[in-house]
Design an enzyme around this catalytic site. Structure first.
Site, mmCIF file in Angstrom:
data_model
loop_
_atom_site.group_PDB
_atom_site.id
_atom_site.type_symbol
_atom_site.label_atom_id
_atom_site.label_comp_id
_atom_site.label_asym_id
_atom_site.label_seq_id
_atom_site.Cartn_x
_atom_site.Cartn_y
_atom_site.Cartn_z
ATOM 1 N N LYS A 103 6.194 -3.134 -0.739
ATOM 2 C CA LYS A 103 5.127 -3.845 -1.444
ATOM 3 C C LYS A 103 5.698 -4.537 -2.677
ATOM 4 O O LYS A 103 6.682 -4.078 -3.259
ATOM 5 C CB LYS A 103 4.034 -2.864 -1.844
ATOM 6 C CG LYS A 103 3.336 -2.308 -0.622
ATOM 7 C CD LYS A 103 2.242 -1.348 -0.965
ATOM 8 C CE LYS A 103 1.472 -1.126 0.320
ATOM 9 N NZ LYS A 103 1.088 0.197 0.585
ATOM 10 N N HIS A 113 0.239 -1.046 -4.354
ATOM 11 C CA HIS A 113 0.623 -2.137 -5.253
ATOM 12 C C HIS A 113 0.381 -1.737 -6.711
ATOM 13 O O HIS A 113 1.154 -2.089 -7.597
ATOM 14 C CB HIS A 113 -0.161 -3.411 -4.912
ATOM 15 C CG HIS A 113 0.221 -4.001 -3.594
ATOM 16 N ND1 HIS A 113 -0.433 -3.688 -2.421
ATOM 17 C CD2 HIS A 113 1.192 -4.880 -3.260
ATOM 18 C CE1 HIS A 113 0.121 -4.358 -1.428
ATOM 19 N NE2 HIS A 113 1.112 -5.086 -1.905
ATOM 20 N N SER A 165 -2.480 -7.675 -1.035
ATOM 21 C CA SER A 165 -2.796 -6.379 -1.631
ATOM 22 C C SER A 165 -4.293 -6.143 -1.495
ATOM 23 O O SER A 165 -5.090 -7.027 -1.824
ATOM 24 C CB SER A 165 -2.403 -6.383 -3.114
ATOM 25 O OG SER A 165 -3.048 -5.341 -3.815
ATOM 26 N N MET A 166 -4.672 -4.967 -1.032
ATOM 27 C CA MET A 166 -6.098 -4.627 -0.934
ATOM 28 C C MET A 166 -6.737 -4.628 -2.324
ATOM 29 O O MET A 166 -7.865 -5.056 -2.484
ATOM 30 C CB MET A 166 -6.282 -3.255 -0.282
ATOM 31 C CG MET A 166 -5.870 -3.209 1.172
ATOM 32 S SD MET A 166 -6.966 -4.122 2.254
ATOM 33 C CE MET A 166 -8.318 -2.983 2.385
ATOM 34 N N GLY A 167 -6.028 -4.155 -3.324
ATOM 35 C CA GLY A 167 -6.583 -4.037 -4.667
ATOM 36 C C GLY A 167 -6.521 -5.313 -5.498
ATOM 37 O O GLY A 167 -7.442 -5.616 -6.249
#
Length: 125
Positions: free
Chosen positions: A21, A53, A94-96
């Protein structure tokens, strides 16, 4: 002074091999008092040890703030670094933090690894 300080922060710090990542971070230098202009630069950080991340951003932002700068995460993705073949591929999101602007990250990486084939794509996770 601020720009000189920012120049001391490496543009790219990524692991030498593997898939991992990464995050794209904007660093802000504190402007001299009375000066409304703020110097900024983008940096790329990617490490195999990071499960999320946010793990990378939390570590790097702490280091940046200790040096007297502020920063924000612009997004993330993944890097496939094949040092034997001199290839780096930037992709995913990135999901966040959302998807980083891979074109910006790729240009930074190309500057550090000029003899590599550096590519990017918006697909994949």
């Amino acid at each position: 002074m601020a720009a000189a300080g920012l120049a001391q922060i490496p543009d790219v710090d990524i692991d030498s091999d593997g898939v991992f990542k990464y995050v794209l971070i904007r660093v802000y230098a504190a402007p001299p008092s009375g000066d409304p202009a703020v110097e900024t630069k983008e940096i790329v950080r990617g490490y195999k040890w990071a499960e999320y991340h946010a793990d990378i951003y939390d570590k790097v932002s702490g280091e940046i703030q200790k040096k007297g700068y502020d920063c924000e995460c612009l997004g993330g993705g993944r890097i496939s670094h094949q040092s034997q073949d001199r290839k780096i591929h930037v992709y995913g999101y990135s999901m966040g933090y959302g998807r980083a602007q891979h074109s910006v990250s790729t240009e930074k990486i190309k500057a550090k690894y000029p003899d590599y084939e550096v590519t990017w794509a918006d697909d994949g996770y």
